[in-house]
Design an enzyme around this catalytic site. Sequence first.
Site, mmCIF file in Angstrom:
data_model
loop_
_atom_site.group_PDB
_atom_site.id
_atom_site.type_symbol
_atom_site.label_atom_id
_atom_site.label_comp_id
_atom_site.label_asym_id
_atom_site.label_seq_id
_atom_site.Cartn_x
_atom_site.Cartn_y
_atom_site.Cartn_z
ATOM 1 C CE LYS A 1 -3.816 -2.365 2.273
ATOM 2 N NZ LYS A 1 -4.444 -2.767 3.532
ATOM 3 C CD GLN B 1 -3.547 -4.336 6.815
ATOM 4 O OE1 GLN B 1 -3.400 -3.447 5.994
ATOM 5 N NE2 GLN B 1 -4.289 -5.413 6.562
ATOM 6 C CG ASP C 1 -9.678 0.131 5.354
ATOM 7 O OD1 ASP C 1 -9.450 -0.263 4.194
ATOM 8 O OD2 ASP C 1 -8.962 -0.155 6.333
#
Length: 294
Positions: A54, A98, A121
């Site tokens: 990422k 994460q 997200d």
Amino acid sequence: MTARLIDGKGAAAELRAKVAGEVRRLVAAHGLTPGLAVVLVGDNPASAAYVASKKKMSAQSGMLSFDHRLPGSVSEAELLALIAKLNGDPSIHGILVQLPLPPQIDANKVIEAVDPNKDVDGFHPLNAGRLLLGLPSLAPCTPLGCIKLARIVHPSLVGLEAVVVGRSNIVGKPLAQLLIGQNATVTVAHSKTRDIPMVCRRADLVVAAAGRAGLVRRDWIKPGATVIDVGINRVTDEGGRHRIVGDVAFAEVREVAGAITPVPGGVGPMTIACLLANTVKAACLSAGLPQPEL
Ligand code: NDP
């Protein structure tokens, strides 16, 4: 018949190129460089690998990327304090924590602490609710990627019979909402579904997101249907070698499906590209600029 392979890698590269173009335009026209903060707690090797890619991809797109690594022993209060700091930092437009998080931390609390306008997200309850209501929102990246891959084969999803296998908050449920938004007819199957092969056989589009290696078999698929495989399962073959496989028994399903995504090289790269697209959208949101078409 052998199914057409849906090239997730290629589609992701195209989307990243569009994102990079949009970043250049934002910098030139508005002096706005989208910034993404990625928070990694602990040293789970799979999470570390996702975070590294990422970070690399966001830098390649011309964005600013901020890396925050915390030890696995970090307290919930310390993590929440970091998120509050990132929420208040105007150079950061997207915040990604994460998952999974260690057991001393309540993941729901962390998700709710992220500013919904920086929630790239798409996991915050406000964004989940907006998606449910069909309002503009930051939607979760993996489901967005699935829609983009399905639309390579079906430019319009209107009226399509779609079956989503899996009902998690991060994949199955938001994907079902996005499919409804595309006017597909959606069924969500899960571990309690009776006769799941029969349910799937009705579908023009099957999306497998169960986290079970090789769950979807040849006789689950209507000839010519499109199959999107979200699963990422680590398996060990007879030679003791580790490899990644999806939720679809690829070799046999490929013989009957019309189109299929490979694992790896399907949904995975699209997820990261959609994260970058969401960061650009969040940057535009923060600056009061119109949302780019990405
Ligand atoms: P979860 O474990 O949170 O959810 C799995 C879902 O699948 C549940 O709803 C479960 O049903 C259902 N399920 C499990 N077993 C069966 C079965 N035998 N038959 C029917 N349904 C079943 O997983 P996630 O949604 O987080 O992830 C799913 C997969 O996608 C994983 O392999 C994950 O690694 C992968 N993934 C890939 C991403 C990518 O970028 N490519 C991103 C995110 C995830 P129930 O609710 O009844 O328990």
